[in-house]
Design a protein around this motif. Structure first.
Motif, PDB file in Angstrom:
ATOM      1  N   GLU A   1      43.559  26.221  32.983  1.00  0.00           N
ATOM      2  CA  GLU A   1      44.892  26.422  32.405  1.00  0.00           C
ATOM      3  C   GLU A   1      44.797  26.682  30.899  1.00  0.00           C
ATOM      4  O   GLU A   1      45.414  27.607  30.374  1.00  0.00           O
ATOM      5  N   LYS A   2      43.985  25.887  30.210  1.00  0.00           N
ATOM      6  CA  LYS A   2      43.894  25.963  28.750  1.00  0.00           C
ATOM      7  C   LYS A   2      43.015  27.112  28.252  1.00  0.00           C
ATOM      8  O   LYS A   2      43.366  27.804  27.302  1.00  0.00           O
ATOM      9  N   TYR A   3      41.844  27.313  28.896  1.00  0.00           N
ATOM     10  CA  TYR A   3      40.866  28.261  28.376  1.00  0.00           C
ATOM     11  C   TYR A   3      40.659  29.498  29.246  1.00  0.00           C
ATOM     12  O   TYR A   3      39.904  30.391  28.873  1.00  0.00           O
ATOM     13  N   GLY A   4      41.293  29.528  30.412  1.00  0.00           N
ATOM     14  CA  GLY A   4      41.084  30.629  31.339  1.00  0.00           C
ATOM     15  C   GLY A   4      41.515  31.969  30.761  1.00  0.00           C
ATOM     16  O   GLY A   4      42.335  32.052  29.850  1.00  0.00           O
ATOM     17  N   ASN A   5      40.951  33.013  31.332  1.00  0.00           N
ATOM     18  CA  ASN A   5      41.192  34.375  30.852  1.00  0.00           C
ATOM     19  C   ASN A   5      41.799  35.192  31.987  1.00  0.00           C
ATOM     20  O   ASN A   5      41.154  35.401  33.013  1.00  0.00           O
ATOM     21  N   SER A   6      43.030  35.660  31.800  1.00  0.00           N
ATOM     22  CA  SER A   6      43.701  36.421  32.859  1.00  0.00           C
ATOM     23  C   SER A   6      43.098  37.821  33.019  1.00  0.00           C
ATOM     24  O   SER A   6      43.092  38.370  34.117  1.00  0.00           O
ATOM     25  N   LYS A   7      42.566  38.388  31.948  1.00  0.00           N
ATOM     26  CA  LYS A   7      41.931  39.705  32.053  1.00  0.00           C
ATOM     27  C   LYS A   7      40.709  39.621  32.971  1.00  0.00           C
ATOM     28  O   LYS A   7      40.478  40.494  33.810  1.00  0.00           O
ATOM     29  N   ARG A   8      39.924  38.558  32.814  1.00  0.00           N
ATOM     30  CA  ARG A   8      38.752  38.329  33.671  1.00  0.00           C
ATOM     31  C   ARG A   8      39.200  38.230  35.131  1.00  0.00           C
ATOM     32  O   ARG A   8      38.603  38.819  36.021  1.00  0.00           O
ATOM     33  N   TYR A   9      40.262  37.480  35.367  1.00  0.00           N
ATOM     34  CA  TYR A   9      40.787  37.331  36.727  1.00  0.00           C
ATOM     35  C   TYR A   9      41.205  38.687  37.294  1.00  0.00           C
ATOM     36  O   TYR A   9      40.838  39.040  38.415  1.00  0.00           O
ATOM     37  N   ASN A  10      41.977  39.438  36.530  1.00  0.00           N
ATOM     38  CA  ASN A  10      42.471  40.735  36.994  1.00  0.00           C
ATOM     39  C   ASN A  10      41.335  41.718  37.278  1.00  0.00           C
ATOM     40  O   ASN A  10      41.424  42.516  38.207  1.00  0.00           O
ATOM     41  N   ASN A  11      40.256  41.653  36.507  1.00  0.00           N
ATOM     42  CA  ASN A  11      39.099  42.527  36.734  1.00  0.00           C
ATOM     43  C   ASN A  11      38.312  42.141  37.981  1.00  0.00           C
ATOM     44  O   ASN A  11      37.636  42.978  38.574  1.00  0.00           O
ATOM     45  N   GLN A  12      38.398  40.875  38.382  1.00  0.00           N
ATOM     46  CA  GLN A  12      37.565  40.385  39.481  1.00  0.00           C
ATOM     47  C   GLN A  12      38.291  40.270  40.818  1.00  0.00           C
ATOM     48  O   GLN A  12      37.644  40.229  41.862  1.00  0.00           O
ATOM     49  N   ILE A  13      39.593  40.221  40.809  1.00  0.00           N
ATOM     50  CA  ILE A  13      40.351  39.925  42.030  1.00  0.00           C
ATOM     51  C   ILE A  13      40.117  40.954  43.135  1.00  0.00           C
ATOM     52  O   ILE A  13      40.074  40.600  44.316  1.00  0.00           O
ATOM     53  N   THR A  14      39.919  42.201  42.796  1.00  0.00           N
ATOM     54  CA  THR A  14      39.757  43.226  43.824  1.00  0.00           C
ATOM     55  C   THR A  14      38.414  43.141  44.543  1.00  0.00           C
ATOM     56  O   THR A  14      38.258  43.713  45.607  1.00  0.00           O
ATOM     57  N   HIS A  15      37.471  42.417  43.978  1.00  0.00           N
ATOM     58  CA  HIS A  15      36.122  42.314  44.558  1.00  0.00           C
ATOM     59  C   HIS A  15      35.881  40.962  45.208  1.00  0.00           C
ATOM     60  O   HIS A  15      34.734  40.569  45.396  1.00  0.00           O
ATOM     61  N   PHE A  16      36.950  40.252  45.558  1.00  0.00           N
ATOM     62  CA  PHE A  16      36.766  38.890  46.045  1.00  0.00           C
ATOM     63  C   PHE A  16      37.530  38.663  47.338  1.00  0.00           C
ATOM     64  O   PHE A  16      38.680  39.047  47.472  1.00  0.00           O
ATOM     65  N   ASP A  17      36.861  37.999  48.284  1.00  0.00           N
ATOM     66  CA  ASP A  17      37.457  37.679  49.572  1.00  0.00           C
ATOM     67  C   ASP A  17      37.087  36.236  49.909  1.00  0.00           C
ATOM     68  O   ASP A  17      35.913  35.864  49.848  1.00  0.00           O
ATOM     69  N   THR A  18      38.063  35.429  50.259  1.00  0.00           N
ATOM     70  CA  THR A  18      37.800  34.013  50.529  1.00  0.00           C
ATOM     71  C   THR A  18      37.305  33.745  51.946  1.00  0.00           C
ATOM     72  O   THR A  18      36.991  32.608  52.276  1.00  0.00           O
ATOM     73  N   LYS A  19      37.194  34.759  52.782  1.00  0.00           N
ATOM     74  CA  LYS A  19      36.764  34.542  54.175  1.00  0.00           C
ATOM     75  C   LYS A  19      35.384  33.906  54.274  1.00  0.00           C
ATOM     76  O   LYS A  19      35.109  33.194  55.227  1.00  0.00           O
ATOM     77  N   GLU A  20      34.523  34.150  53.292  1.00  0.00           N
ATOM     78  CA  GLU A  20      33.162  33.621  53.345  1.00  0.00           C
ATOM     79  C   GLU A  20      33.070  32.157  52.920  1.00  0.00           C
ATOM     80  O   GLU A  20      32.036  31.538  53.044  1.00  0.00           O
ATOM     81  N   ILE A  21      34.150  31.585  52.403  1.00  0.00           N
ATOM     82  CA  ILE A  21      34.104  30.234  51.844  1.00  0.00           C
ATOM     83  C   ILE A  21      34.540  29.212  52.885  1.00  0.00           C
ATOM     84  O   ILE A  21      35.634  29.309  53.440  1.00  0.00           O
ATOM     85  N   THR A  22      33.679  28.231  53.136  1.00  0.00           N
ATOM     86  CA  THR A  22      34.025  27.142  54.046  1.00  0.00           C
ATOM     87  C   THR A  22      34.081  25.806  53.313  1.00  0.00           C
ATOM     88  O   THR A  22      34.666  24.859  53.814  1.00  0.00           O
ATOM     89  N   ASN A  23      33.496  25.723  52.143  1.00  0.00           N
ATOM     90  CA  ASN A  23      33.456  24.485  51.375  1.00  0.00           C
ATOM     91  C   ASN A  23      34.827  24.186  50.775  1.00  0.00           C
ATOM     92  O   ASN A  23      35.396  25.014  50.062  1.00  0.00           O
ATOM     93  N   GLU A  24      35.346  22.992  51.056  1.00  0.00           N
ATOM     94  CA  GLU A  24      36.692  22.612  50.601  1.00  0.00           C
ATOM     95  C   GLU A  24      36.809  22.574  49.072  1.00  0.00           C
ATOM     96  O   GLU A  24      37.835  22.970  48.523  1.00  0.00           O
TER      97      GLU A  24
END
Length: 176
Positions: free
Chosen positions: A138-161
């Motif tokens: 919340e304090k230090y995160g970067n929204s530009k980084r998020y926006n650049n990465q969101i299209t290359h990410f899929d949560t289907k591979e994640i099983t760890n809670e």
């Protein structure tokens, strides 16, 4: 012929190890690292946790983050240079020590953990998530980084809670 193999190690406290059947101590002077060339014969004490540091600056100044790893005896390894990381994976597969990934708290960092480490190491690999990660993002995160990465990410591979919760936090703030 590939003449330069191996990986970098770092530690802020002495770590006993064996290399080519000889006892050594990993404890580089500040501002230096040790390079392990003969990784096939490199072993560390069973009580040591291997901590993979994704960020080169963190690897160089790991002693400043000592407080994050007070609950373990860490040996820090680097995935850089990137073409060397397969040697690191091969070594991690040989040893029984646990692996803790100290990566970036963004979608790309999670992806690196999943596809460069977890897929090869399975349940002996864990992603380091500090207890205050939500306030940090919340304090230090970067929204530009998020926006650049969101299209290359899929949560289907994640099983760890815990990883799924980190992804939820990243998505809720749209920051990494």
């Amino acid at each position: 012929v590939r003449s330069f193999k191996g990986f970098l190690v770092n530690s802020y406290e002495p770590i006993s190890a064996t290399l080519n059947n000889e006892q050594i101590v990993i404890h580089p002077a500040s501002g230096t690292f040790q390079f392990i060339y003969d990784f096939e014969t490199f072993t560390i004490d069973k009580g040591v946790t291997v901590v993979g540091v994704e960020n080169a600056e963190n690897f160089r100044q790991i002693e400043k983050q000592h407080y994050l790893f007070e609950h373990i005896k860490p040996l820090f390894v680097s995935r850089y240079p990137q073409n060397q990381y397969k040697d690191l994976i091969r070594w991690l597969q040989i040893i029984d020590n646990p692996y803790l990934h100290f990566g970036d708290f963004d979608l790309a960092g999670i992806r690196i953990f999943l596809f460069e480490y977890f897929q090869h190491l399975g349940d002996k690999a864990h992603f380091f998530i500090p207890p205050n990660i939500e306030s940090l993002i919340e304090k230090y995160g970067n929204s530009k980084r998020y926006n650049n990465q969101i299209t290359h990410f899929d949560t289907k591979e994640i099983t760890n809670e815990k990883l799924l919760e980190l992804v939820r936090i990243i998505h809720s703030y749209k920051k990494g």
